[in-house]
Design a protein around this motif. Sequence first.
Motif, PDB file in Angstrom:
ATOM      1  N   ALA A 169       0.823  -1.204   0.000  1.00  0.00           N
ATOM      2  CA  ALA A 169       0.000   0.000   0.000  1.00  0.00           C
ATOM      3  C   ALA A 169       0.855   1.251   0.000  1.00  0.00           C
ATOM      4  CB  ALA A 169      -0.930  -0.009   1.212  1.00  0.00           C
ATOM      5  N   TYR A 170       1.904   1.267   0.817  1.00  0.00           N
ATOM      6  CA  TYR A 170       2.726   2.471   0.916  1.00  0.00           C
ATOM      7  C   TYR A 170       3.698   2.590  -0.245  1.00  0.00           C
ATOM      8  CZ  TYR A 170       0.636   3.618   5.348  1.00  0.00           C
ATOM      9  OH  TYR A 170      -0.271   3.972   6.304  1.00  0.00           O
ATOM     10  N   ASP A 171       4.119   1.470  -0.837  1.00  0.00           N
ATOM     11  CA  ASP A 171       4.884   1.553  -2.081  1.00  0.00           C
ATOM     12  C   ASP A 171       4.043   2.218  -3.162  1.00  0.00           C
ATOM     13  OD1 ASP A 171       7.189   0.442  -1.098  1.00  0.00           O
ATOM     14  OD2 ASP A 171       6.793  -1.571  -1.871  1.00  0.00           O
ATOM     15  N   THR A 172       2.744   1.898  -3.187  1.00  0.00           N
ATOM     16  CA  THR A 172       1.843   2.535  -4.153  1.00  0.00           C
ATOM     17  C   THR A 172       1.753   4.032  -3.903  1.00  0.00           C
ATOM     18  OG1 THR A 172       0.552   0.509  -4.432  1.00  0.00           O
ATOM     19  CG2 THR A 172      -0.525   2.579  -5.022  1.00  0.00           C
ATOM     20  N   MET A 173       1.696   4.431  -2.625  1.00  0.00           N
ATOM     21  CA  MET A 173       1.649   5.859  -2.310  1.00  0.00           C
ATOM     22  C   MET A 173       2.923   6.561  -2.782  1.00  0.00           C
ATOM     23  SD  MET A 173      -0.055   6.140   1.455  1.00  0.00           S
ATOM     24  CE  MET A 173      -1.678   5.445   1.812  1.00  0.00           C
ATOM     25  N   CYS A 174       4.071   5.931  -2.556  1.00  0.00           N
ATOM     26  CA  CYS A 174       5.331   6.519  -3.024  1.00  0.00           C
ATOM     27  C   CYS A 174       5.373   6.590  -4.547  1.00  0.00           C
ATOM     28  CB  CYS A 174       6.516   5.712  -2.500  1.00  0.00           C
ATOM     29  SG  CYS A 174       6.938   6.020  -0.774  1.00  0.00           S
ATOM     30  N   ASP A 175       4.891   5.545  -5.205  1.00  0.00           N
ATOM     31  CA  ASP A 175       4.827   5.553  -6.670  1.00  0.00           C
ATOM     32  C   ASP A 175       3.966   6.703  -7.164  1.00  0.00           C
ATOM     33  OD1 ASP A 175       6.395   3.282  -6.825  1.00  0.00           O
ATOM     34  OD2 ASP A 175       4.712   1.906  -7.135  1.00  0.00           O
ATOM     35  N   ARG A 176       2.812   6.892  -6.516  1.00  0.00           N
ATOM     36  CA  ARG A 176       1.896   7.950  -6.927  1.00  0.00           C
ATOM     37  C   ARG A 176       2.523   9.328  -6.705  1.00  0.00           C
ATOM     38  NH1 ARG A 176      -2.142   6.454  -4.069  1.00  0.00           N
ATOM     39  NH2 ARG A 176      -3.312   5.325  -5.668  1.00  0.00           N
ATOM     40  N   ALA A 177       3.206   9.486  -5.568  1.00  0.00           N
ATOM     41  CA  ALA A 177       3.861  10.763  -5.290  1.00  0.00           C
ATOM     42  C   ALA A 177       4.950  11.054  -6.312  1.00  0.00           C
ATOM     43  CB  ALA A 177       4.443  10.749  -3.877  1.00  0.00           C
ATOM     44  N   ALA A 178       5.777  10.047  -6.611  1.00  0.00           N
ATOM     45  CA  ALA A 178       6.859  10.238  -7.575  1.00  0.00           C
ATOM     46  C   ALA A 178       6.317  10.533  -8.970  1.00  0.00           C
ATOM     47  CB  ALA A 178       7.755   8.996  -7.598  1.00  0.00           C
ATOM     48  N   ALA A 179       5.243   9.832  -9.350  1.00  0.00           N
ATOM     49  CA  ALA A 179       4.635  10.082 -10.659  1.00  0.00           C
ATOM     50  C   ALA A 179       4.078  11.492 -10.737  1.00  0.00           C
ATOM     51  CB  ALA A 179       3.536   9.054 -10.926  1.00  0.00           C
ATOM     52  N   GLY A 180       3.488  11.974  -9.635  1.00  0.00           N
ATOM     53  CA  GLY A 180       2.972  13.336  -9.613  1.00  0.00           C
ATOM     54  C   GLY A 180       4.074  14.363  -9.773  1.00  0.00           C
ATOM     55  N   MET A 181       5.204  14.134  -9.132  1.00  0.00           N
ATOM     56  CA  MET A 181       6.347  15.047  -9.270  1.00  0.00           C
ATOM     57  C   MET A 181       6.833  15.070 -10.715  1.00  0.00           C
ATOM     58  SD  MET A 181       8.427  13.904  -5.814  1.00  0.00           S
ATOM     59  CE  MET A 181       7.569  13.777  -4.220  1.00  0.00           C
ATOM     60  N   ARG A 182       6.874  13.883 -11.317  1.00  0.00           N
ATOM     61  CA  ARG A 182       7.334  13.780 -12.704  1.00  0.00           C
ATOM     62  C   ARG A 182       6.365  14.490 -13.648  1.00  0.00           C
ATOM     63  NH1 ARG A 182       6.978   8.645 -12.947  1.00  0.00           N
ATOM     64  NH2 ARG A 182       8.860   8.389 -11.686  1.00  0.00           N
ATOM     65  N   GLU A 183       5.062  14.269 -13.450  1.00  0.00           N
ATOM     66  CA  GLU A 183       4.073  14.859 -14.342  1.00  0.00           C
ATOM     67  C   GLU A 183       3.971  16.364 -14.171  1.00  0.00           C
ATOM     68  OE1 GLU A 183      -0.705  14.470 -15.390  1.00  0.00           O
ATOM     69  OE2 GLU A 183       0.332  12.840 -14.348  1.00  0.00           O
ATOM     70  N   ALA A 184       4.109  16.847 -12.950  1.00  0.00           N
ATOM     71  CA  ALA A 184       4.029  18.289 -12.705  1.00  0.00           C
ATOM     72  C   ALA A 184       5.188  19.026 -13.351  1.00  0.00           C
ATOM     73  CB  ALA A 184       3.996  18.558 -11.204  1.00  0.00           C
ATOM     74  N   GLY A 185       6.340  18.377 -13.440  1.00  0.00           N
ATOM     75  CA  GLY A 185       7.518  19.015 -14.014  1.00  0.00           C
ATOM     76  C   GLY A 185       8.204  19.919 -13.004  1.00  0.00           C
ATOM     77  N   GLY A 186       9.411  20.314 -13.330  1.00  0.00           N
ATOM     78  CA  GLY A 186      10.143  21.218 -12.468  1.00  0.00           C
ATOM     79  C   GLY A 186      10.985  20.523 -11.417  1.00  0.00           C
ATOM     80  N   PHE A 187      11.011  19.175 -11.432  1.00  0.00           N
ATOM     81  CA  PHE A 187      11.774  18.416 -10.455  1.00  0.00           C
ATOM     82  C   PHE A 187      12.715  17.447 -11.153  1.00  0.00           C
ATOM     83  CE2 PHE A 187       7.954  19.569  -8.097  1.00  0.00           C
ATOM     84  CZ  PHE A 187       8.489  20.004  -6.885  1.00  0.00           C
ATOM     85  N   GLY A 188      13.815  17.131 -10.474  1.00  0.00           N
ATOM     86  CA  GLY A 188      14.649  16.034 -10.906  1.00  0.00           C
ATOM     87  C   GLY A 188      13.952  14.716 -10.613  1.00  0.00           C
ATOM     88  N   GLU A 189      14.575  13.630 -10.976  1.00  0.00           N
ATOM     89  CA  GLU A 189      13.979  12.313 -10.745  1.00  0.00           C
ATOM     90  C   GLU A 189      13.841  12.048  -9.249  1.00  0.00           C
ATOM     91  OE1 GLU A 189      12.005   8.982 -11.651  1.00  0.00           O
ATOM     92  OE2 GLU A 189      12.650  10.542 -13.060  1.00  0.00           O
ATOM     93  N   ALA A 190      12.681  11.540  -8.866  1.00  0.00           N
ATOM     94  CA  ALA A 190      12.418  11.283  -7.456  1.00  0.00           C
ATOM     95  C   ALA A 190      13.277  10.136  -6.928  1.00  0.00           C
ATOM     96  CB  ALA A 190      10.942  10.969  -7.249  1.00  0.00           C
ATOM     97  N   GLU A 191      13.731  10.288  -5.701  1.00  0.00           N
ATOM     98  CA  GLU A 191      14.459   9.247  -4.986  1.00  0.00           C
ATOM     99  C   GLU A 191      13.521   8.566  -3.992  1.00  0.00           C
ATOM    100  OE1 GLU A 191      18.809  11.501  -4.713  1.00  0.00           O
ATOM    101  OE2 GLU A 191      17.606  11.173  -2.913  1.00  0.00           O
ATOM    102  N   ARG A 192      13.901   7.360  -3.596  1.00  0.00           N
ATOM    103  CA  ARG A 192      13.197   6.664  -2.517  1.00  0.00           C
ATOM    104  C   ARG A 192      14.107   6.597  -1.299  1.00  0.00           C
ATOM    105  NH1 ARG A 192       8.835   3.533  -4.119  1.00  0.00           N
ATOM    106  NH2 ARG A 192       7.918   4.464  -5.975  1.00  0.00           N
ATOM    107  N   TRP A 193      13.570   6.958  -0.167  1.00  0.00           N
ATOM    108  CA  TRP A 193      14.291   6.818   1.101  1.00  0.00           C
ATOM    109  C   TRP A 193      13.552   5.791   1.948  1.00  0.00           C
ATOM    110  CZ3 TRP A 193      14.503  12.713   2.727  1.00  0.00           C
ATOM    111  CH2 TRP A 193      15.202  13.429   1.747  1.00  0.00           C
ATOM    112  N   ARG A 194      14.295   5.088   2.805  1.00  0.00           N
ATOM    113  CA  ARG A 194      13.669   4.093   3.670  1.00  0.00           C
ATOM    114  C   ARG A 194      14.444   3.982   4.980  1.00  0.00           C
ATOM    115  NH1 ARG A 194      10.109   0.183   1.991  1.00  0.00           N
ATOM    116  NH2 ARG A 194       9.633  -1.415   3.543  1.00  0.00           N
TER     117      ARG A 194
END
Length: 256
Positions: A169-194
């Motif tokens: 469930a939380y991997d999906t949330m991180c995926d959704r957040a990273a995809a939103g950053m990518r689609e919005a533009g203006g950001f480098g590639e999202a990293e994952r922290w754990r």
Amino acid sequence: MPTLEPHQYRKVAESFGADAERYDRTRPAYPEALIARIAAAGADVLDVGCGTGIEARQLRDAGCAVLGVEPDARMAEFARRSGLDVEVSTFETWDAAGRTFDVVASGQAWHWVDPVAGAARASEVLRPGGLLVAFWHVFDPPAVVADVMATVFQRVMPVAALPKSATDAYDTMCDRAAAGMREAGGFGEAERWRYEWEREYTRDEWLDLMPTTGALTRLPAEELAEVLEAVGKAVDGVGGGFTMRYSTVAAAAVRV
């Protein structure tokens, strides 16, 4: 009926203030390594969905100047009582009034924000090189407790399909957040922290926390009592307490 995205469940998103004191008392703080990493990105922090101020107080203690944005006035008022500056608004409609920040952070709350509109809004208020970071706690109780929770949840609140695990469930949330950053533009590639850590819970401590979770905040009292009774018996069955394995996971990207 169309399937709603998490941020569209506004009644759930704005239900946590029904017992803000319990929320603040029982919800765990964030790993110091995560707080230090966020603080290292800059001193001026905007905390989106700051709730009662759990991570905001940690960031303030780490030397940051923190402004909270919180849609629930009850949660915001609780946070203000600890000396935090909080403005009541959803992030998507919040008026920055020309202010900019080094960091936009969101703990346990970014799934209540439109992932694309939220990332675009963050890009507008971040200084060049600023950090957008959304993070969540993943709860991983012992299997016997998790199985009882899943069974009673399905009985009291039937849904078409449950995620295979909290991690999924939380991997999906991180995926959704990273995809939103990518689609919005203006950001480098999202990293994952754990960050992995553990916490001991007694039966009473865990049952005190459970009503603050999004699945249960709006549950009628009789059904909530049924859930707590079943889970309480499961915890009793493993000795009256257990070790909760936590992972705190994040999606983070730098404004270019």
